[in-house]
Design a protein around this motif. Structure first.
Motif, PDB file in Angstrom:
ATOM      1  N   GLY A 277     159.884  36.409 170.425  1.00  0.00           N
ATOM      2  CA  GLY A 277     160.249  35.394 169.441  1.00  0.00           C
ATOM      3  C   GLY A 277     161.493  35.779 168.672  1.00  0.00           C
ATOM      4  N   ALA A 278     162.228  34.763 168.226  1.00  0.00           N
ATOM      5  CA  ALA A 278     163.486  34.999 167.508  1.00  0.00           C
ATOM      6  C   ALA A 278     163.257  35.278 166.023  1.00  0.00           C
ATOM      7  N   SER A 279     162.080  34.890 165.502  1.00  0.00           N
ATOM      8  CA  SER A 279     161.759  35.105 164.086  1.00  0.00           C
ATOM      9  C   SER A 279     160.250  35.184 163.949  1.00  0.00           C
ATOM     10  N   ASP A 280     159.776  35.396 162.722  1.00  0.00           N
ATOM     11  CA  ASP A 280     158.327  35.473 162.524  1.00  0.00           C
ATOM     12  C   ASP A 280     157.668  34.096 162.501  1.00  0.00           C
ATOM     13  N   GLN A 281     158.427  33.073 162.897  1.00  0.00           N
ATOM     14  CA  GLN A 281     157.877  31.734 163.026  1.00  0.00           C
ATOM     15  C   GLN A 281     157.808  31.286 164.493  1.00  0.00           C
ATOM     16  N   SER A 282     157.989  32.224 165.413  1.00  0.00           N
ATOM     17  CA  SER A 282     157.930  31.880 166.830  1.00  0.00           C
ATOM     18  C   SER A 282     157.444  33.074 167.646  1.00  0.00           C
ATOM     19  N   GLY A 283     156.936  32.785 168.853  1.00  0.00           N
ATOM     20  CA  GLY A 283     156.548  33.822 169.790  1.00  0.00           C
ATOM     21  C   GLY A 283     155.491  34.775 169.256  1.00  0.00           C
ATOM     22  N   LEU A 284     155.531  36.001 169.751  1.00  0.00           N
ATOM     23  CA  LEU A 284     154.548  36.999 169.348  1.00  0.00           C
ATOM     24  C   LEU A 284     154.671  37.375 167.875  1.00  0.00           C
ATOM     25  N   GLN A 285     155.863  37.210 167.302  1.00  0.00           N
ATOM     26  CA  GLN A 285     156.014  37.510 165.873  1.00  0.00           C
ATOM     27  C   GLN A 285     155.172  36.556 165.029  1.00  0.00           C
ATOM     28  N   LYS A 286     155.163  35.281 165.397  1.00  0.00           N
ATOM     29  CA  LYS A 286     154.343  34.309 164.685  1.00  0.00           C
ATOM     30  C   LYS A 286     152.867  34.650 164.852  1.00  0.00           C
ATOM     31  N   MET A 287     152.485  35.063 166.054  1.00  0.00           N
ATOM     32  CA  MET A 287     151.103  35.463 166.301  1.00  0.00           C
ATOM     33  C   MET A 287     150.711  36.621 165.393  1.00  0.00           C
ATOM     34  N   CYS A 288     151.574  37.630 165.303  1.00  0.00           N
ATOM     35  CA  CYS A 288     151.286  38.802 164.464  1.00  0.00           C
ATOM     36  C   CYS A 288     151.161  38.419 162.992  1.00  0.00           C
ATOM     37  N   ARG A 289     152.014  37.544 162.535  1.00  0.00           N
ATOM     38  CA  ARG A 289     151.965  37.117 161.131  1.00  0.00           C
ATOM     39  C   ARG A 289     150.632  36.420 160.832  1.00  0.00           C
ATOM     40  N   ASP A 290     150.193  35.553 161.738  1.00  0.00           N
ATOM     41  CA  ASP A 290     148.930  34.847 161.524  1.00  0.00           C
ATOM     42  C   ASP A 290     147.735  35.791 161.648  1.00  0.00           C
ATOM     43  N   ILE A 291     147.824  36.760 162.563  1.00  0.00           N
ATOM     44  CA  ILE A 291     146.761  37.757 162.689  1.00  0.00           C
ATOM     45  C   ILE A 291     146.638  38.563 161.404  1.00  0.00           C
ATOM     46  N   LEU A 292     147.759  39.000 160.867  1.00  0.00           N
ATOM     47  CA  LEU A 292     147.756  39.784 159.630  1.00  0.00           C
ATOM     48  C   LEU A 292     147.089  39.005 158.502  1.00  0.00           C
ATOM     49  N   GLY A 293     147.472  37.734 158.347  1.00  0.00           N
ATOM     50  CA  GLY A 293     146.879  36.920 157.298  1.00  0.00           C
ATOM     51  C   GLY A 293     145.376  36.783 157.466  1.00  0.00           C
ATOM     52  N   SER A 294     144.933  36.601 158.715  1.00  0.00           N
ATOM     53  CA  SER A 294     143.509  36.447 158.985  1.00  0.00           C
ATOM     54  C   SER A 294     142.732  37.710 158.639  1.00  0.00           C
ATOM     55  N   VAL A 295     143.255  38.877 159.025  1.00  0.00           N
ATOM     56  CA  VAL A 295     142.573  40.147 158.743  1.00  0.00           C
ATOM     57  C   VAL A 295     142.509  40.408 157.243  1.00  0.00           C
ATOM     58  N   LEU A 296     143.623  40.221 156.545  1.00  0.00           N
ATOM     59  CA  LEU A 296     143.644  40.471 155.100  1.00  0.00           C
ATOM     60  C   LEU A 296     142.712  39.507 154.368  1.00  0.00           C
ATOM     61  N   ARG A 297     142.685  38.262 154.807  1.00  0.00           N
ATOM     62  CA  ARG A 297     141.843  37.252 154.152  1.00  0.00           C
ATOM     63  C   ARG A 297     140.362  37.594 154.337  1.00  0.00           C
ATOM     64  N   THR A 298     139.989  38.012 155.534  1.00  0.00           N
ATOM     65  CA  THR A 298     138.585  38.335 155.789  1.00  0.00           C
ATOM     66  C   THR A 298     138.167  39.585 155.027  1.00  0.00           C
ATOM     67  N   LEU A 299     139.072  40.542 154.882  1.00  0.00           N
ATOM     68  CA  LEU A 299     138.771  41.722 154.067  1.00  0.00           C
ATOM     69  C   LEU A 299     138.462  41.321 152.635  1.00  0.00           C
ATOM     70  N   THR A 300     139.225  40.386 152.096  1.00  0.00           N
ATOM     71  CA  THR A 300     138.981  39.920 150.732  1.00  0.00           C
ATOM     72  C   THR A 300     137.663  39.164 150.637  1.00  0.00           C
ATOM     73  N   GLU A 301     137.394  38.311 151.647  1.00  0.00           N
ATOM     74  CA  GLU A 301     136.194  37.478 151.615  1.00  0.00           C
ATOM     75  C   GLU A 301     134.912  38.281 151.823  1.00  0.00           C
ATOM     76  N   THR A 302     134.947  39.248 152.736  1.00  0.00           N
ATOM     77  CA  THR A 302     133.708  39.930 153.125  1.00  0.00           C
ATOM     78  C   THR A 302     133.557  41.324 152.528  1.00  0.00           C
ATOM     79  N   GLU A 303     134.669  41.959 152.168  1.00  0.00           N
ATOM     80  CA  GLU A 303     134.617  43.340 151.674  1.00  0.00           C
ATOM     81  C   GLU A 303     135.041  43.453 150.208  1.00  0.00           C
ATOM     82  N   GLN A 304     135.304  42.310 149.588  1.00  0.00           N
ATOM     83  CA  GLN A 304     135.708  42.275 148.169  1.00  0.00           C
ATOM     84  C   GLN A 304     136.929  43.157 147.882  1.00  0.00           C
ATOM     85  N   VAL A 305     137.847  43.200 148.824  1.00  0.00           N
ATOM     86  CA  VAL A 305     139.081  43.973 148.670  1.00  0.00           C
ATOM     87  C   VAL A 305     140.111  43.114 147.932  1.00  0.00           C
TER      88      VAL A 305
END
Length: 418
Positions: A277-305
């Motif tokens: 991908g050319a930026s964090d809004q395309s290709g694997l970079q976009k995938m990584c950005r969305d993965i990061l958000g999902s992991v951090l969000r679940t940590l907050t929701e389930t682990e009270q981080v």
């Protein structure tokens, strides 16, 4: 011998007796039917992989229903898809997910207060397909349309653990070796160089957390192949972004006890290689950005981080060191197996992913909102016969194109041999 077990059950292939498993699964599906769901773009019909998938599915007596959730730009394309999949002996539904009939059904749902039209991409296709498949089957296996190494052992291995009642499994995810062939090389960059060091770094930063241990237990957390029971399909919120696979694992984490979750070995596996991908809004970079958000969000929701920008800056530093350590290990593994390994390209990829940790992490801290399609249970509370309407829409759309006798221009790739 690799027989390691972890937080979830790992089902190894110790040269298993596939003929026995197939006979047993065929017997089980007489009372508990099974379905295969394939989300697909029309362009997949123009590649050889999907024809090969159809050839193998034709021989799967343990699959009673096939659901194709298709994104097509025209009635002509949809008609070609209906013809393409007509070789399958199973009851087959080709859902034209962006066609006028399905769109009108979703518009009716929106008028009742639940807007699903705002969701695009694979997430919506999976959501629609699970709705229809859950009407027909007790267990549903999902896989992509671009698998070049596909054979009928894939759906067999995915479905069997769910239907053998004494196992008690409700969700089964595939793991495999992602290897490229021209030249022979390690694939799976996001899993190897982003997810693995991210989880290691978060554990070092936040300590031992059950959710992180859970994700670590999956050998290939980003595999797009999994199977689930029909009741779990109705209770699960589907991520509406490129973090679909990690987001789905997070939903399963919330909904199931660990003992009801498994992963199964599919062997050596290959499908379409994505661009960085050319930026964090395309290709694997976009995938990584969305993965990061999902992991951090679940940590907050389930682990009270409670995460701050200071955590993100520390995470970036730890990530870089961890990713470099992993890259060295992959270099040794690749060299031992005579696989092509470009160390400079791996380092460049790590540097790209490192920037996503900072930019995506700070964006999450500023705005932690998520993109998830509501569970089917909510949609059915709004429109109780929605699944039946979608199934009927697929039947009517297919009947319409058959009645119109549209001229068919065969896709460029070789079709299924049926």
């Amino acid at each position: 011998m690799d027989y390691k077990q972890d937080l979830i059950t790992t089902i190894h292939d110790f040269d298993c007796d596939l003929a026995f498993l197939e006979n047993r699964l065929t017997e089980l599906t007489q009372s508990s039917p099974a379905a295969v769901l394939i989300p697909a773009l029309y362009s997949e019909l123009e590649r050889p992989a999907l024809g090969q998938i159809c050839d193998h599915l034709k021989d799967c007596a343990f699959v009673q229903t096939v659901v194709i959730c298709l994104y097509a730009d025209s009635l002509q394309q949809y008609a070609q898809a209906v013809r393409f999949f007509s070789v399958l002996p199973q009851k087959t539904y080709v859902i034209w997910e962006n066609g006028p009939t399905i769109s009108q059904t979703l518009e009716n749902l929106k008028e009742k207060g639940l807007d699903l039209l705002k969701y695009k991409g694979k997430g919506r296709a999976v959501w629609l397909g699970l709705g229809v498949a859950s009407l027909e089957a007790h267990a549903i296996a999902l896989h992509d349309a671009d698998i070049t190494t596909y054979d009928r052992s894939y759906p067999l291995k995915l479905l069997y653990p769910l239907l053998e009642k004494e196992f008690g499994i409700a969700f089964n995810k595939a793991y495999y070796a992602r290897l490229g062939h021209y030249p022979r090389s390690l694939y799976g960059r996001v899993t190897r160089l982003f997810v693995a060091p991210l989880l290691t770094s978060l554990t070092a930063l936040l300590g031992d957390r059950d959710y992180l241990r859970y994700l670590h237990a999956f050998r290939y957390p980003l595999s797009g192949e999994f199977a689930l029971t029909h009741d779990l399909a109705l209770q699960t919120r589907i991520p509406g972004n490129w973090g679909l696979e990690i987001g789905l694992l997070s939903e399963v984490y919330r909904n199931l006890a660990h003992r009801r979750i498994s992963q199964v070995d599919l062997g050596v596996f290959e499908h379409k290689h994505q661009q960085l991908g050319a930026s964090d809004q395309s290709g694997l970079q976009k995938m990584c950005r969305d993965i990061l958000g999902s992991v951090l969000r679940t940590l907050t929701e389930t682990e009270q981080v409670v995460l701050t920008k200071d955590h993100i800056h520390a995470l970036q530093v730890k990530f870089r060191r961890s990713a470099q350590d992993y890259a060295h290990q992959y270099f040794i593994d690749a060299s031992f197996n005579s696989l092509h390994f470009d160390r400079h390209k791996e380092e460049v990829t790590i540097e790209t992913f490192e920037k996503i940790i900072l930019d995506g992490g700070e964006a999450y801290v500023t705005d932690p909102r998520n993109s998830q399609i509501p569970a089917w249970t909510r949609a059915l509370a709004v429109m109780p016969d929605l699944r039946e309407q979608l199934r009927e829409a697929a039947i009517l759309d297919a009947a319409e194109v058959k009645a119109l006798s549209l001229p068919i221009t065969a896709p460029h790739a070789v079709q299924s041999n049926g």
